[in-house]
Design an enzyme around this catalytic site. Structure first.
Site, PDB file in Angstrom:
ATOM      1  N   CYS A  52      -4.346  -0.613  10.384  1.00  0.00           N
ATOM      2  CA  CYS A  52      -3.840  -0.765   9.017  1.00  0.00           C
ATOM      3  C   CYS A  52      -2.319  -0.643   8.943  1.00  0.00           C
ATOM      4  O   CYS A  52      -1.732  -0.879   7.897  1.00  0.00           O
ATOM      5  CB  CYS A  52      -4.519   0.218   8.085  1.00  0.00           C
ATOM      6  SG  CYS A  52      -6.272  -0.150   7.889  1.00  0.00           S
TER       7      CYS A  52
ATOM      8  N   HIS B 276      -6.314  -4.761  -0.220  1.00  0.00           N
ATOM      9  CA  HIS B 276      -6.018  -4.340   1.151  1.00  0.00           C
ATOM     10  C   HIS B 276      -6.358  -5.419   2.171  1.00  0.00           C
ATOM     11  O   HIS B 276      -7.314  -5.313   2.917  1.00  0.00           O
ATOM     12  CB  HIS B 276      -6.790  -3.048   1.445  1.00  0.00           C
ATOM     13  CG  HIS B 276      -6.457  -2.412   2.755  1.00  0.00           C
ATOM     14  ND1 HIS B 276      -5.290  -2.662   3.459  1.00  0.00           N
ATOM     15  CD2 HIS B 276      -7.143  -1.504   3.507  1.00  0.00           C
ATOM     16  CE1 HIS B 276      -5.282  -1.951   4.568  1.00  0.00           C
ATOM     17  NE2 HIS B 276      -6.403  -1.245   4.638  1.00  0.00           N
TER      18      HIS B 276
END
Lengths: 400, 475
Positions: free
Chosen positions: A88, A344
């Site tokens: 991430c 996201h």
């Protein structure tokens, strides 16, 4: 003696697509959409870009391996392009590559693009992958919510807090992010929710309910960077510069040793300490005007507030419920809606956070603009609390 | 020093299905099952099979015993692998030295009693495990009668708790039931015929022969271990002129018939309660019969208590949902969604490199700082020293739950998927998948024991892989 990255590199243009379920777009369209905005913003010619970094997490399931998805989508003139992946923190890593190249003097203008096309995988959450390594022989087939839910159980055990208070603080975080996302035209989720909805949502991985989890989105974000000197030559006066970019991956201690009790994010603490040093920040609560942290789950944001030193250890529930990180609070967090509501797309998220910092610092954040912020922080946590890659970056205004 | 049974053990899964629940679900179609609808049967959880149950019985049997095991035999009619050493996998999971003979015994419900009869003659040292996990057709008598479980005996020279006196075996091709190699379920023939021609004629002949060889009268036998049917045992007692209570409990009320494992489970149960100097006749039935006569010794009283099936029988989780039972045993196909489609191919070359790490749960203990860690690595996670980690199994350790979740998103055949960080002695911490906990049961701080279970199935390649999981500690 190295002095770090502070005020060596300026961001002169940024772009970000609308995040969401972009059934209309593949990775190519997303990359081009973000790039066009950044290029127009920077006011440079596409052929002035000398090097590029592509951040992409799910390769085959998303856009494909290597430099090619970026080089081909933008028809770049065969300049060096490097694909990076650090879970991430991938988007931030793309930016770090570009920033370091400029700081090293290897080029004048560099490009960083982060992209993820998740909604073609068929999964409502992150896709499953094929198994075939040693880890698969023993690690649980955990999901992200399941891994992060454990922060909550360990935090509760360590601080002996009331589970309902904690759930309410988590709900407050999500309610706040939904309210912020509602003001952001590019956000994936733009509907406000109530604390009651968040508290009573269906359970995903106890104690995380549906509204404790961020969206899974398609999207891309992009930055064009140059040296402060070059930016000055280009006539840019009030510029956004990089104050710090730090990265701390786990070395296995959390997952293998009891030195870690599971209630906090060790690497975030380490990365934050280094970033504060690099940026010359001694009191983050006073000096930071805003943050975009890795709120993949509400509990992550809660714990990260402590790990970043924005509230005392064991004090996050109170600080959150007191509104310290709300839009009108002491250090607003996720002004753009965060991962929770902006969305996201893994590879783009770090750059999306930088995009919000950039807009806020330049006073271009529209309806959600904060009152003259001058210093902001972004944070990514790639992986799971027990083994992860944390990045902490600081961006601020720099007067030439 | 003399030869005999040095130790015993057993395992019965925690899940119990009430036979009433079966009748409720299938009685509309098969009302005749009403007569069998009393008590409950043991059910292997989705991640248990013949191998995992054998491992538990083996651990029960080996607890507190020292000395190497040079021969491990696993008897079963439901070995998960037809070609891959099942007993070898069990040996690794029991953390045995790999210089041993591993032997898979199959093909008959008598696989274990025949091995006992052989041991009576050749006096070979071995760990004999018997485990069976027979699937049953919904609505069948077997679904009511069968249970899942495993038994174990450790045979060898030393201070035996029971000595072998004699044995007798006979082969008669009376096909009371059978399962062909390519079918899932047993096919059973008429019970009255099996009783009259089988049990009543074949079993007395071997019992009498074994008693004769030992020079005792049938009336001297204190305990008869006979699996398969309570009513048959009662009738046989009468025919042999023995009091009905000489026949030990067949555990039908609380466990069911565990196939090839049943004689050893019942023997373990019998030894739990036996006193020294008792004659125990262990009988195996199926296309003939084995009878093995044992005599308990004074060493039995000194045997550490706590082993055998009783504590497993006492620890149970009721399974009231018949559909869940079918799904756990893969008898119906519930749609578990996209995440259940994940490809679970095992990289067997990676497994081979790490086979003892995985199967024996070998971690590493750093010589420099004494930190225990899993997985074992080249560089110590705590002090950074290189090449200092000595292999050490964590399988026998009790852990403590540090954090956990009940995950409703992840795929598991028995939602929710429970997993978490577990801490062990000397610094070790491991993220592990839990088993045998119902929703709401796990708490931070709980002690847990590790059990060897199926980790994943690979239906595409008909493979299954195993690992250790935290489960509730035994009382």
């Amino acid at each position: 003696m190295a002095k770090g990255i502070k005020d060596k590199v300026a961001i002169i243009g940024m772009g970000c697509t609308r995040f969401g379920e972009r059934w209309d777009c593949g990775p190519e369209e997303l990359i081009v959409e973000a790039f066009r905005e950044a290029l127009a913003d920077a006011g440079v010619d596409r052929n002035d870009i000398e090097m590029a970094w592509l951040g992409l997490f799910f390769q085959e399931q998303s856009a494909g391996k290597s430099a090619l998805p970026l080089s081909m989508s933008l028809r770049l003139p065969n300049i060096p392009v490097t694909r990076v992946e650090n879970m991430c923190a991938t988007g931030t890593e793309a930016l770090r590559g570009a920033v370091y190249a400029v700081a090293a003097g290897a080029c004048d203008i560099a490009l960083a693009v982060g992209v993820e096309k998740l909604k073609d995988t068929g999964y409502p959450g992150l896709p499953e992958r094929s198994k075939g390594t040693f880890d698969d022989l023993w690690l649980p087939n955990a999901t992200a919510p399941g891994a992060f839910a454990q922060l909550a159980s360990a935090y509760q055990a360590r601080h002996q807090c009331n589970p309902t208070d904690m759930k309410r603080a988590m709900a407050h975080i999500s309610v706040k992010s939904h309210a912020n996302g509602a003001l952001n035209p590019k956000a994936h989720l733009r509907r406000e929710i109530t604390e009651e909805q968040a508290m009573n949502a269906p359970m995903i991985a106890a104690p995380l309910g549906l509204y404790d989890c961020c969206g899974v989105s398609d999207g891309a974000a992009c930055a064009i960077v140059t040296s402060v000197e070059k930016a000055r030559e280009m006539g840019i006066k009030d510029m956004v510069t990089v104050k710090a970019m730090q990265l701390a991956p786990s070395n296995g201690l959390e997952m293998s040793n009891n030195a870690w009790d599971g209630s906090y994010l060790l690497t975030t603490r380490i990365a934050a300490e280094r970033a504060y040093k690099e940026a010359g920040i001694s009191d983050p609560r006073k000096e930071l005007d805003m943050t975009e942290v890795h709120d993949c789950f509400s509990v992550t944001e809660l714990v990260v507030m402590e790990d970043l030193g924005l509230c005392p250890e064991g004090g996050a529930i109170k600080a959150v419920l007191d509104g310290e990180f709300d839009r009108d609070g002491n250090v607003p967090c996720q002004i753009d809606g965060g991962l929770k509501c902006f969305g996201h797309p893994i590879g783009a998220s770090g750059l999306r956070m930088a995009y919000e910092m950039y807009l806020q610092l330049l006073g271009r954040a529209g309806e959600r603009q904060l009152a003259s912020p001058s210093l902001g922080l972004t944070h990514n946590l790639g992986g799971h609390p027990f083994r992860n890659v944390a990045s902490v970056s600081v961006f601020g205004l720099h007067s030439a | 020093m003399s030869y005999g049974i040095l130790s015993f053990g057993a395992y019965v899964p925690a899940l119990r299905l009430s036979r009433g629940a079966v009748l409720e679900a299938v009685g509309w179609a098969v009302p005749g099952l009403r007569g069998l609808a009393a008590g409950e049967r043991a059910v292997a959880n989705w991640d248990e099979d013949t191998i995992t149950m054998a491992v538990e019985a083996g651990r029960d049997c080996l607890a507190g015993m020292d000395g190497p095991v040079g021969h491990l035999a696993l008897a079963s009619t439901t070995l998960p692998f037809t070609d891959r050493s099942n007993s070898g996998l069990v040996a690794d999971a029991l953390v045995l030295d790999n210089h041993l003979v591993t032997e898979d015994l199959a093909g008959s419900r008598r696989a274990a009693t025949s091995a006992l009869a052989r041991a009576a003659h050749n006096q070979g040292a071995m760990l004999l495990l018997a485990s069976d996990c027979r699937e049953t057709r919904p609505g069948s008598n077997q679904e009511m009668l069968y249970g899942h479980g495993a038994g174990a005996v450790l045979l060898g020279e030393g201070k035996p708790i029971a000595e072998f006196l004699a044995s007798a075996s006979i082969h008669e091709d009376l096909v009371d039931q059978y399962r062909s190699a390519d079918t899932d379920y047993d096919y059973a023939l008429e019970e009255r015929w099996v009783r009259e021609e089988g049990y009543f004629k074949i079993v007395p002949s071997v019992i009498e022969q074994a008693a004769r060889e030992a020079g005792i009268a049938v009336a001297d036998i204190d305990r008869v271990v006979l699996h398969g049917s309570t009513s048959v045992a009662r009738a046989l007692a009468k025919r042999l002129g023995l009091a009905a209570d000489r026949f030990t409990s067949d555990l039908m009320a609380e466990c069911g018939d565990c196939g090839a494992a049943q004689p050893l489970v019942m023997l373990a149960h019998t030894l739990e309660q036996a006193t020294p100097d008792q004659y125990v006749m262990v009988v195996g039935f199926g296309q003939g019969a084995d009878a093995v006569l044992l005599r308990t010794t004074p060493a039995l009283s000194a045997m550490k208590t706590g082993r055998g099936p009783s504590r497993y029988l006492a620890r149970k989780r009721e399974l009231t949902n018949y559909t869940k039972f079918l799904s756990l045993r893969n008898q119906i196909s519930i749609d578990f969604g996209l995440r259940s489609e994940r490809d679970n191919r095992t990289a067997l070359s990676a497994f081979y490199r790490k086979r003892r790490d995985i199967t024996s749960m070998l971690g590493g203990r750093c010589r420099e700082c004494n930190t225990l860690q899993f997985p074992r690595s080249l560089v110590c996670v705590k002090c950074g020293a290189s090449d200092t980690q000595q292999p050490e199994s964590l399988a026998g350790l009790t852990g403590r739950v540090k954090s956990f979740t009940e995950d409703w998103l992840a795929y598991t055949p028995s939602p929710p998927y429970v997993y978490g960080n577990v801490e062990f002695a000397d610094g070790a911490n491991i993220m592990l998948e839990f088993t045998d906990f119902a929703p709401g049961e796990v708490k931070v701080g709980d002690p847990v024991r590790l059990v060897f279970r199926i980790k994943d199935f690979d239906p595409k390649r008909n493979f299954r892989r195993y690992f250790w999981k935290p489960a509730p500690v035994m009382d």
